[in-house]
Design a protein around this motif. Structure first.
Motif, PDB file in Angstrom:
ATOM      1  N   LYS A  26     -44.971 -35.079  30.499  1.00 59.44           N
ATOM      2  CA  LYS A  26     -46.027 -34.072  30.572  1.00 59.44           C
ATOM      3  C   LYS A  26     -46.493 -33.851  32.008  1.00 59.44           C
ATOM      4  O   LYS A  26     -46.575 -32.712  32.478  1.00 59.44           O
ATOM      5  CB  LYS A  26     -47.218 -34.479  29.687  1.00 59.44           C
ATOM      6  N   SER A  27     -46.818 -34.951  32.699  1.00 58.26           N
ATOM      7  CA  SER A  27     -47.294 -34.814  34.078  1.00 58.26           C
ATOM      8  C   SER A  27     -46.199 -34.230  34.973  1.00 58.26           C
ATOM      9  O   SER A  27     -46.459 -33.341  35.784  1.00 58.26           O
ATOM     10  CB  SER A  27     -47.733 -36.165  34.645  1.00 58.26           C
ATOM     11  N   THR A  28     -44.977 -34.729  34.790  1.00 50.46           N
ATOM     12  CA  THR A  28     -43.865 -34.230  35.605  1.00 50.46           C
ATOM     13  C   THR A  28     -43.700 -32.725  35.412  1.00 50.46           C
ATOM     14  O   THR A  28     -43.498 -31.979  36.381  1.00 50.46           O
ATOM     15  CB  THR A  28     -42.565 -34.965  35.227  1.00 50.46           C
ATOM     16  N   ALA A  54     -54.166 -28.526  34.389  1.00 51.64           N
ATOM     17  CA  ALA A  54     -55.081 -29.652  34.235  1.00 51.64           C
ATOM     18  C   ALA A  54     -54.343 -30.782  33.525  1.00 51.64           C
ATOM     19  O   ALA A  54     -53.831 -30.592  32.418  1.00 51.64           O
ATOM     20  CB  ALA A  54     -56.319 -29.231  33.441  1.00 51.64           C
ATOM     21  N   ASP A  55     -54.256 -31.938  34.180  1.00 47.37           N
ATOM     22  CA  ASP A  55     -53.527 -33.081  33.626  1.00 47.37           C
ATOM     23  C   ASP A  55     -54.518 -34.076  33.031  1.00 47.37           C
ATOM     24  O   ASP A  55     -55.176 -34.814  33.751  1.00 47.37           O
ATOM     25  CB  ASP A  55     -52.692 -33.751  34.721  1.00 47.37           C
ATOM     26  N   GLU A  56     -54.635 -34.069  31.724  1.00 48.58           N
ATOM     27  CA  GLU A  56     -55.574 -34.926  30.994  1.00 48.58           C
ATOM     28  C   GLU A  56     -56.972 -34.890  31.616  1.00 48.58           C
ATOM     29  O   GLU A  56     -57.528 -35.939  31.959  1.00 48.58           O
ATOM     30  CB  GLU A  56     -55.046 -36.360  30.915  1.00 48.58           C
ATOM     31  N   PRO A  57     -57.544 -33.699  31.752  1.00 49.46           N
ATOM     32  CA  PRO A  57     -58.835 -33.568  32.442  1.00 49.46           C
ATOM     33  C   PRO A  57     -59.973 -34.263  31.699  1.00 49.46           C
ATOM     34  O   PRO A  57     -61.012 -34.538  32.296  1.00 49.46           O
ATOM     35  CB  PRO A  57     -59.067 -32.056  32.499  1.00 49.46           C
TER      36      PRO A  57
HETATM   37 MG   LIG Z   1     -49.140 -38.043  32.476  1.00 46.30          MG
END
Ligand SMILES: [Mg+2]
Ligand SMILES: Nc1ncnc2c1ncn2[C@@H]1O[C@H](COP(=O)(O)OP(=O)(O)O)[C@@H](O)[C@H]1O
Length: 222
Positions: free
Chosen positions: A27-29, A146-149
């Motif tokens: 997900k982050s990548t 937004a990454d797990e905001p």
């Molecule tokens: Mg992640």
């Protein structure tokens, strides 16, 4: 093995997409590649019509500065600066003209008009994340990632932040958010379920129940 494989994705202005999937699913990548934060070896990413992979470092930085906002799980506010200064700083660094009215507007948008003079340590985690969002919105990005905001926030506080992202999409921006929260994910127009670097499922008009189902089908808890 590549971290991401076979992903094809278009995101329209005004559209909010959420990404769910187990830890380590990429997900982050995916967010980093889509936003130009991380280089990729093959494939193509177009941001506001420009091919990211073909841009020189400076041009990519300019493209990101002018069009892309990124919100992280950790708020990354500067503790010694006031809320107002934290919001104004990136705009100044971007050499954009920022008026007091722009900062006021950003503060109003996130419901913190009365906190401009506080320092980050004097406000709650939810408020700090709203400041981080105001800091992004003050730059008027076309796309917000937004990454797990809400990863460090309780459910109710997190819901406020997600509602702000929803409102931001309703304003005509594209919003892409990684979240573990089923309710939050369901605020999006579309939910992508990622597993092992692949889009394992895609839901339109999601509900929390259907997101849960899709995650279960993908064979993991989010
Ligand atoms: Mg992640
Ligand atoms: N810079 C990197 N180089 C090599 N592998 C990486 C890098 N960053 C993440 N990974 C790997 O890629 C996979 C996906 O990671 P990540 O995108 O952080 O997943 P998620 O955000 O879904 O938890 C994991 O297996 C992780 O170990």
């Amino acid at each position: 093995m590549p971290v991401l494989r076979g992903i094809s994705l278009d995101i329209e202005p005004g559209e909010m997409v959420s990404i769910v999937g187990p830890s380590g699913s990429g997900k982050s990548t995916l967010l980093y590649c889509l936003s130009g934060l991380e280089p990729f070896e093959s494939g193509s990413v177009r941001l506001v019509g420009r091919e990211v992979g073909s841009l020189a470092r400076g041009a990519l930085a300019t493209l990101r500065r002018d069009h892309v906002g990124f919100v992280f799980q950790s708020y990354n506010l500067i503790p010694s600066l006031t809320v107002r200064q934290n919001i104004a700083l990136p705009v100044l660094l971007a050499r954009r003209r920022v008026s007091g009215a722009d900062v006021d507007r950003a503060l109003l948008d996130v419901g913190l008009s009365d906190r401009g003079g506080h320092r980050p340590g004097q406000i709650s985690g939810g408020q700090q994340q709203r400041v981080a969002l105001a800091r992004v919105l003050a730059l008027r990005p076309d796309i917000v990632f937004a990454d797990e905001p809400t990863g460090s926030l309780d459910t109710a506080t997190g819901a406020d932040v997600l509602q702000l992202l929803r409102a931001s999409a309703d304003d005509g921006r594209s919003v892409v958010v990684v979240t573990h929260d089923l309710e939050a994910a369901s605020l999006a127009d579309r939910v992508l379920v990622l597993r092992d670097g692949l889009i394992h499922g895609e839901l339109r008009a999601p509900t929390p129940e259907r997101v849960l189902e899709a995650i279960a089908l993908a064979g993991g808890t989010s």
